[in-house]
Design a protein around this motif. Structure first.
Motif, PDB file in Angstrom:
ATOM      1  N   PHE A 107       0.833  -1.201   0.000  1.00 35.84           N
ATOM      2  CA  PHE A 107       0.000   0.000   0.000  1.00 35.84           C
ATOM      3  C   PHE A 107       0.871   1.256   0.000  1.00 35.84           C
ATOM      4  CE2 PHE A 107      -2.297   3.158   2.722  1.00 35.84           C
ATOM      5  CZ  PHE A 107      -3.346   3.429   1.863  1.00 35.84           C
ATOM      6  N   ALA A 108       1.857   1.312   0.881  1.00 38.73           N
ATOM      7  CA  ALA A 108       2.730   2.488   0.984  1.00 38.73           C
ATOM      8  C   ALA A 108       3.568   2.670  -0.270  1.00 38.73           C
ATOM      9  CB  ALA A 108       3.633   2.364   2.214  1.00 38.73           C
ATOM     10  N   SER A 109       3.969   1.577  -0.890  1.00 43.63           N
ATOM     11  CA  SER A 109       4.801   1.693  -2.095  1.00 43.63           C
ATOM     12  C   SER A 109       4.028   2.305  -3.254  1.00 43.63           C
ATOM     13  CB  SER A 109       5.387   0.334  -2.499  1.00 43.63           C
ATOM     14  OG  SER A 109       4.366  -0.537  -2.934  1.00 43.63           O
ATOM     15  N   ARG A 110       2.698   2.249  -3.197  1.00 42.42           N
ATOM     16  CA  ARG A 110       1.876   2.910  -4.215  1.00 42.42           C
ATOM     17  C   ARG A 110       1.981   4.424  -4.080  1.00 42.42           C
ATOM     18  NH1 ARG A 110      -1.980  -0.588  -6.803  1.00 42.42           N
ATOM     19  NH2 ARG A 110      -2.438   1.361  -7.828  1.00 42.42           N
ATOM     20  N   PHE A 111       2.235   4.912  -2.883  1.00 48.13           N
ATOM     21  CA  PHE A 111       2.400   6.346  -2.642  1.00 48.13           C
ATOM     22  C   PHE A 111       3.823   6.801  -2.971  1.00 48.13           C
ATOM     23  CE2 PHE A 111      -1.247   5.624   0.130  1.00 48.13           C
ATOM     24  CZ  PHE A 111      -1.972   6.793   0.007  1.00 48.13           C
ATOM     25  N   VAL A 112       4.797   6.117  -2.381  1.00 48.47           N
ATOM     26  CA  VAL A 112       6.182   6.603  -2.439  1.00 48.47           C
ATOM     27  C   VAL A 112       6.990   6.000  -3.581  1.00 48.47           C
ATOM     28  CG1 VAL A 112       6.228   7.164   0.010  1.00 48.47           C
ATOM     29  CG2 VAL A 112       7.008   4.912  -0.726  1.00 48.47           C
TER      30      VAL A 112
ATOM     31  N   VAL B   1       6.359   1.842   6.961  1.00 47.56           N
ATOM     32  CA  VAL B   1       5.523   0.872   7.678  1.00 47.56           C
ATOM     33  C   VAL B   1       6.185   0.475   9.003  1.00 47.56           C
ATOM     34  CG1 VAL B   1       4.482  -1.432   7.584  1.00 47.56           C
ATOM     35  CG2 VAL B   1       4.389   0.062   5.582  1.00 47.56           C
ATOM     36  N   GLN B   2       7.508   0.346   9.002  1.00 49.06           N
ATOM     37  CA  GLN B   2       8.214   0.054  10.254  1.00 49.06           C
ATOM     38  C   GLN B   2       7.950   1.169  11.275  1.00 49.06           C
ATOM     39  OE1 GLN B   2       9.537  -2.566  11.294  1.00 49.06           O
ATOM     40  NE2 GLN B   2      10.499  -3.680   9.636  1.00 49.06           N
ATOM     41  N   GLU B   3       7.981   2.422  10.796  1.00 47.49           N
ATOM     42  CA  GLU B   3       7.695   3.560  11.684  1.00 47.49           C
ATOM     43  C   GLU B   3       6.276   3.481  12.244  1.00 47.49           C
ATOM     44  OE1 GLU B   3       8.562   7.471  10.140  1.00 47.49           O
ATOM     45  OE2 GLU B   3      10.386   6.725   9.182  1.00 47.49           O
ATOM     46  N   VAL B   4       5.327   3.106  11.382  1.00 49.23           N
ATOM     47  CA  VAL B   4       3.933   2.975  11.834  1.00 49.23           C
ATOM     48  C   VAL B   4       3.854   1.945  12.960  1.00 49.23           C
ATOM     49  CG1 VAL B   4       1.623   2.157  11.174  1.00 49.23           C
ATOM     50  CG2 VAL B   4       2.864   3.735   9.678  1.00 49.23           C
ATOM     51  N   PHE B   5       4.517   0.795  12.778  1.00 52.19           N
ATOM     52  CA  PHE B   5       4.476  -0.238  13.808  1.00 52.19           C
ATOM     53  C   PHE B   5       5.254   0.174  15.058  1.00 52.19           C
ATOM     54  CE2 PHE B   5       2.924  -3.068  10.441  1.00 52.19           C
ATOM     55  CZ  PHE B   5       1.899  -3.693  11.136  1.00 52.19           C
ATOM     56  N   MET B   6       6.318   0.950  14.889  1.00 49.69           N
ATOM     57  CA  MET B   6       7.049   1.456  16.060  1.00 49.69           C
ATOM     58  C   MET B   6       6.138   2.369  16.889  1.00 49.69           C
ATOM     59  SD  MET B   6       9.974   0.083  16.248  1.00 49.69           S
ATOM     60  CE  MET B   6      10.682   1.103  17.528  1.00 49.69           C
ATOM     61  N   LYS B   7       5.377   3.221  16.194  1.00 53.42           N
ATOM     62  CA  LYS B   7       4.444   4.099  16.907  1.00 53.42           C
ATOM     63  C   LYS B   7       3.358   3.286  17.602  1.00 53.42           C
ATOM     64  CE  LYS B   7       5.308   8.110  14.029  1.00 53.42           C
ATOM     65  NZ  LYS B   7       4.872   8.927  12.921  1.00 53.42           N
TER      66      LYS B   7
ATOM     67  N   THR C  30      -5.170   4.148   7.406  1.00 48.97           N
ATOM     68  CA  THR C  30      -5.232   5.611   7.481  1.00 48.97           C
ATOM     69  C   THR C  30      -3.935   6.170   8.052  1.00 48.97           C
ATOM     70  OG1 THR C  30      -7.627   5.510   7.763  1.00 48.97           O
ATOM     71  CG2 THR C  30      -6.541   7.558   8.416  1.00 48.97           C
ATOM     72  N   VAL C  31      -3.436   5.547   9.122  1.00 49.32           N
ATOM     73  CA  VAL C  31      -2.175   5.991   9.730  1.00 49.32           C
ATOM     74  C   VAL C  31      -1.032   5.858   8.721  1.00 49.32           C
ATOM     75  CG1 VAL C  31      -0.479   5.453  11.533  1.00 49.32           C
ATOM     76  CG2 VAL C  31      -2.907   5.526  12.102  1.00 49.32           C
ATOM     77  N   THR C  32      -1.009   4.740   7.992  1.00 48.17           N
ATOM     78  CA  THR C  32       0.036   4.522   6.988  1.00 48.17           C
ATOM     79  C   THR C  32      -0.085   5.536   5.858  1.00 48.17           C
ATOM     80  OG1 THR C  32       0.063   2.171   7.530  1.00 48.17           O
ATOM     81  CG2 THR C  32       1.074   2.813   5.436  1.00 48.17           C
ATOM     82  N   SER C  33      -1.307   5.795   5.422  1.00 48.28           N
ATOM     83  CA  SER C  33      -1.535   6.791   4.373  1.00 48.28           C
ATOM     84  C   SER C  33      -1.021   8.159   4.815  1.00 48.28           C
ATOM     85  CB  SER C  33      -3.028   6.861   4.049  1.00 48.28           C
ATOM     86  OG  SER C  33      -3.317   7.928   3.195  1.00 48.28           O
ATOM     87  N   ASN C  34      -1.327   8.543   6.051  1.00 46.27           N
ATOM     88  CA  ASN C  34      -0.857   9.832   6.566  1.00 46.27           C
ATOM     89  C   ASN C  34       0.665   9.870   6.663  1.00 46.27           C
ATOM     90  OD1 ASN C  34      -3.455  10.815   6.756  1.00 46.27           O
ATOM     91  ND2 ASN C  34      -3.688  10.234   8.899  1.00 46.27           N
ATOM     92  N   ALA C  35       1.278   8.760   7.064  1.00 46.56           N
ATOM     93  CA  ALA C  35       2.744   8.692   7.137  1.00 46.56           C
ATOM     94  C   ALA C  35       3.354   8.855   5.746  1.00 46.56           C
ATOM     95  CB  ALA C  35       3.185   7.370   7.771  1.00 46.56           C
TER      96      ALA C  35
ATOM     97  N   HIS D 272       5.749  11.856   4.415  1.00 45.89           N
ATOM     98  CA  HIS D 272       7.020  11.568   3.743  1.00 45.89           C
ATOM     99  C   HIS D 272       7.111  12.335   2.423  1.00 45.89           C
ATOM    100  CE1 HIS D 272      10.438   9.319   2.180  1.00 45.89           C
ATOM    101  NE2 HIS D 272       9.754   9.240   1.052  1.00 45.89           N
ATOM    102  N   LEU D 273       6.024  12.288   1.640  1.00 45.36           N
ATOM    103  CA  LEU D 273       6.009  12.991   0.348  1.00 45.36           C
ATOM    104  C   LEU D 273       6.120  14.498   0.539  1.00 45.36           C
ATOM    105  CD1 LEU D 273       3.279  10.949  -1.554  1.00 45.36           C
ATOM    106  CD2 LEU D 273       5.743  10.932  -1.973  1.00 45.36           C
ATOM    107  N   ARG D 274       5.429  15.014   1.556  1.00 51.51           N
ATOM    108  CA  ARG D 274       5.492  16.450   1.839  1.00 51.51           C
ATOM    109  C   ARG D 274       6.928  16.854   2.203  1.00 51.51           C
ATOM    110  NH1 ARG D 274       2.038  16.477   5.812  1.00 51.51           N
ATOM    111  NH2 ARG D 274       0.270  16.285   4.419  1.00 51.51           N
ATOM    112  N   ASN D 275       7.576  16.049   3.035  1.00 51.28           N
ATOM    113  CA  ASN D 275       8.965  16.340   3.412  1.00 51.28           C
ATOM    114  C   ASN D 275       9.885  16.258   2.198  1.00 51.28           C
ATOM    115  OD1 ASN D 275       8.183  16.660   6.054  1.00 51.28           O
ATOM    116  ND2 ASN D 275       8.726  14.588   6.666  1.00 51.28           N
TER     117      ASN D 275
END
Length: 193
Positions: free
Chosen positions: A43-48, A58-64, A84-89, A93-96
């Protein structure tokens, strides 16, 4: 000495694992991690558009989730919440990344920047932003249908069972979902000039 009763984590729904995770139960966390890690990376790779970055996100999401499991919104299904949390992360990332690129563009000569970025990359970013905007305009039910149909590629029957609505409602939901996406993506239609 007390013997610890074996809890059947694989049979428990996601939401039933969260109270155990709040009590720092590593087995419950491992079960959720195993259920969702690969799906969330895809899912995240579709964004980034980079599997390694997606894995990091995703590792960061699970760490949180480990650090602050109490942030889980009990009013949502876990799957909806974690996507939703992953999408926001991913969006953060894209914004940064966009901010870093903007700073580079401001410090590098414009001619060099034009050679560094192809039109295809720019179009892909715009398209990703438009899809994000369209996604953000959806209500929770529509987001669920979008994720389950277009990200997880589940059948209409499976979606109907998960969301607990008739299959016909899923079909009409997809139809209206696509209508909502159309204005955001019209510039990317074939034949546009």
């Amino acid at each position: 000495m007390f013997s610890k009763k074996k809890i059947p984590y694989p049979q428990l729904p996601d939401e039933a694992l969260m109270p155990a995770i709040c009590k720092r139960d590593t087995d419950a966390f491992s079960e959720l991690y195993d259920r969702y890690f690969d799906k969330l990376v895809w899912f995240a790779s579709r964004f980034v558009e980079d599997t390694h970055k997606a894995e990091d996100i995703v590792q960061e999401v699970f760490m949180k989730l480990i650090e602050k499991p109490e942030h889980f919104n009990k009013d949502m299904r876990f799957s909806t919440w974690v996507y939703t949390v992953t999408s926001n992360a991913c969006k953060n990332h894209l914004r940064n990344e966009q901010n870093r690129n903007r700073i580079m563009e401001e410090t590098i000569k414009p001619g060099a920047v034009q050679h560094a970025h192809s039109m295809l990359e720019i179009d892909a970013k715009i398209l990703r932003q438009r899809i994000n905007s369209a996604y953000n305009s959806l209500n929770e039910k529509e987001k669920n249908i979008f994720i389950l149909r277009f990200e997880q590629e589940l059948s209409l029957k499976e979606i109907a069972e998960i969301i607990a609505i008739p299959e016909g409602s899923v079909k009409s939901g997809i139809y209206y979902l696509l209508k909502k996406f159309t204005p955001y993506l019209k510039d990317f239609s074939y034949g546009q000039q």
